[in-house]
Design a protein around this motif. Sequence first.
Motif: not given
Length: 465
Positions: A335-361
């Motif tokens: 099962a491979a993703p083909i089109f999810e409306g940018g969901k996966i890309k947004a989830e990756n950005k969210q994870a990276e932003a979360k890391y930067h927040e935790v890093y600052a904390n």
Amino acid sequence: MKCINLLVSCAVLCAGCTLGPSYKRPQHDLPAGAENKNATVFTQQNWWTLFNDPVLNEMEETALQYNWDLKAAVARVDQARAAVAIVGANQLPNVSATGTTGREGNASDSGESMSRAGINVSFELDLWGKYRRMKESARAKLLASEAARDTVKLTLTADVAKQYFMMLMLDEQIKIAQQTLAARQENVRIYQSRYEAGYATEVDLRRVQANMSSVKAEEENLRLQLAKTETALAVLLGKSPRSIVEEKMTRGKTLNEETLVPDVPANLPSDLLERRPDVMAAEQNLIAANADIGVARSSYFPDISLTAGAGYASNALTSLFSGGAGVWNMAGSVAAPIFEGGKIKAENKQAEAKYHEVYANYQKTVQLAFKEALDALNSNQMYRQIYDSYLAQTNDMRRSYELTKKQEDAGLIGVTDLLSVEETFLSAEMNLATARNNELDAVVDLAKALGGGWTETDMKETQKK
């Protein structure tokens, strides 16, 4: 069953790549400090025993056993531990048993019985390291929850000690107020007699009475503060509502009898702060956030699953396990993703932003750790000097009061001068009790700032430096 063994062998031999960055500990601009790898962590050291007060020791043990905030923190650790087990289970094959039986037919015949039983095995190949990253994250969150629990412990034991010393300080101040009130009441009696005899004016009498009322009000206010302190301490100890209302708090030593640590190291090694549970928790949260980036990145790649089944099928339940009825199947799915409306890309950005927040904390937590340690060291030193100054003031005011009282009795000065000296003397005694409490609190703050005090080994390392 050979197909099942083959599936398990594939799972064991399959070792894919792991997506996402590997964790690297952030670098800090730290002050120089001696190496000290033998520092005792908080969970192994009862730092409050430094004060040598058996009642305080008993209260601390009671709080660690019955405090509800700590019980909740322990429960959160259990939740995190279970989460690690859940994630770990995803890396193992899923084996299930199935069984069906029934009868089918039409209107012209009675039909026939059909029965089926089997074992299904499924396994998702972790080619991209998704589950390894998930387990890494869950493990870090478990360690963070354990450190958070220790933070609750450290805060709890510090609060118990501070509330206990506050109680002793208020006891001392109430005692001072009672002694002062008795002297003021005697003044009122004397000036009442003088007024009735015509040797004192009503103005002098009213001043003495007002002074007495002021001291009485201060005593009542101190008693109110004491009552609130005792109930706050009872909550920290996990007392029941009935105990909070009916039981009285016991005391050990008096405020002035409490043991002060004679010499607090001035240059404790900076790596002692690494054992602070809040710093540990912050770093483990950072490790978890770093691993979550790998989990998010794995969403770009297909999930590959293998399934196999083996069992028996029969037209009659009685011949279900007879020869010739065995069946098996084996399949793979992708099962491979083909089109999810940018969901996966947004989830990756969210994870990276979360890391930067935790890093600052994390960086802020380390920063505050050094601030609190430095503040505690400075406070410990300065409060001792402040206490000495108040002690000198109190001794001088006691002598001044004695001399002023004799002059007032001899009629050499008026009551206004006496009242002024009395108020200053009372203030000095109250400040002295507060200064002693601040000394004790400073030791507590230092123990808390260092993650649970320091050991003789720490002090020896400091002396070597």
